[in-house]
Design an enzyme around this catalytic site. Structure first.
Site, PDB file in Angstrom:
ATOM      1  N   CYS A  28       0.859  -1.192   0.000  1.00 31.26           N
ATOM      2  CA  CYS A  28       0.000   0.000   0.000  1.00 31.26           C
ATOM      3  C   CYS A  28       0.887   1.230   0.000  1.00 31.26           C
ATOM      4  O   CYS A  28       2.110   1.123  -0.112  1.00 31.26           O
ATOM      5  CB  CYS A  28      -0.988  -0.004   1.160  1.00 31.26           C
ATOM      6  SG  CYS A  28      -0.258   0.315   2.767  1.00 31.26           S
ATOM      7  N   GLY A  29       0.301   2.374   0.118  1.00 32.85           N
ATOM      8  CA  GLY A  29       1.052   3.616  -0.020  1.00 32.85           C
ATOM      9  C   GLY A  29       2.063   3.833   1.097  1.00 32.85           C
ATOM     10  O   GLY A  29       3.122   4.414   0.891  1.00 32.85           O
TER      11      GLY A  29
END
Lengths: 92, 162
Positions: A7-8
């Site tokens: 994810c980010g």
């Protein structure tokens, strides 16, 4: 087999996905090394399968790993179906 | 060292819950839910800015399920103590997510270490995946009803709300 969740920030979503992947592998009696990655540090790392929110597809266009994209991160059935398809593909 | 615990039902209070907020954009929703945590001294103002920057930079992947966003940044972006806030929106707004837009349930959380929040997130995901939970959160028209709906469901993860 190495499975990475992405994810980010490598902190919220990818950790949630990591627990889901762990549960699924346990149910299926499979073993793998599971890592959670963030976008900033994933380049250069290698995994057989990357599991990520579908919104991150554009960040994974050039990935050499089998990429599994999830629409609904709370839907265990979706994660399981897509992950198992990727594992079967890999083992075929 | 005291073990850091992250219990959803203890962290979500009336002060960090707002029902049926009116907003015009996802940025405004993020500010409102984030500022509930700032006002309580749980996170620094820069934390809220960072939550929004991540969405701008990486994309709205934090819209984790249809209608539900789970916003956060990292501990080093200004978390004073573990925390979570929840708002529901009067009218849903788009975050730019291809599948899960529009959004009317917005969580923001902050954690102070790498993994104490993870079991709680998993529990939250499990609750969000149940339609009766989402319905009870959506149908709460006061802050108190919303907070109670949430805490009730965290307390009794296997009980179906009637």
């Amino acid at each position: 087999m190495i499975i990475a969740t992405l994810c980010g920030m490598g902190f919220g979503t990818s950790m949630m996905l990591k627990l889901s992947v762990e549960d699924i592998l346990k149910e299926e009696g499979l073993r793998a090394k599971i890592e959670s990655w963030d976008l900033g540090s994933h380049k250069g790392q290698k995994a057989d399968i990357i599991v990520a929110p579908d919104d991150m597809a554009r960040h994974l266009k050039d990935s050499e790993s089998e990429v599994v994209l999830i629409h609904n991160l709370t839907d265990e059935a979706e994660i399981k179906t897509k992950l198992m398809a990727a594992i079967n593909e890999l083992q075929a | 060292m005291t073990k850091i615990t992250f219990e959803l039902d203890e962290l979500l209070t009336l002060k960090t819950t707002r029902a049926k907020v009116q907003v015009k954009s996802w940025q405004e929703a993020a500010d409102i839910v984030g500022n509930l945590l700032v006002d309580e001294g749980k996170v620094q103002p820069g934390y809220v800015a960072r939550m929004k920057e991540v969405i701008d930079e990486v994309g709205p992947y934090m819209v984790i399920a249809p209608g539900v966003a789970l916003l956060h940044a990292r501990p080093e972006h200004g978390v004073n103590m573990p925390c979570i806030a929840l708002i529901t929106l009067d009218e849903p707004v788009p975050f730019g997510h291809a599948e899960n837009d529009p959004v009317d349930i917005v969580f923001a959380f902050g954690a102070t270490d790498k993994d104490s929040h993870v079991p709680a997130l998993k529990k939250l995901a499990k609750q969000i995946s149940r339609s009766e939970v989402i319905e009870s959160v959506r149908s709460a028209h006061s802050d108190k009803a919303l907070c109670e709906a949430f805490v009730e469901l965290c307390d009794h993860p296997n009980r179906t709300k009637e």
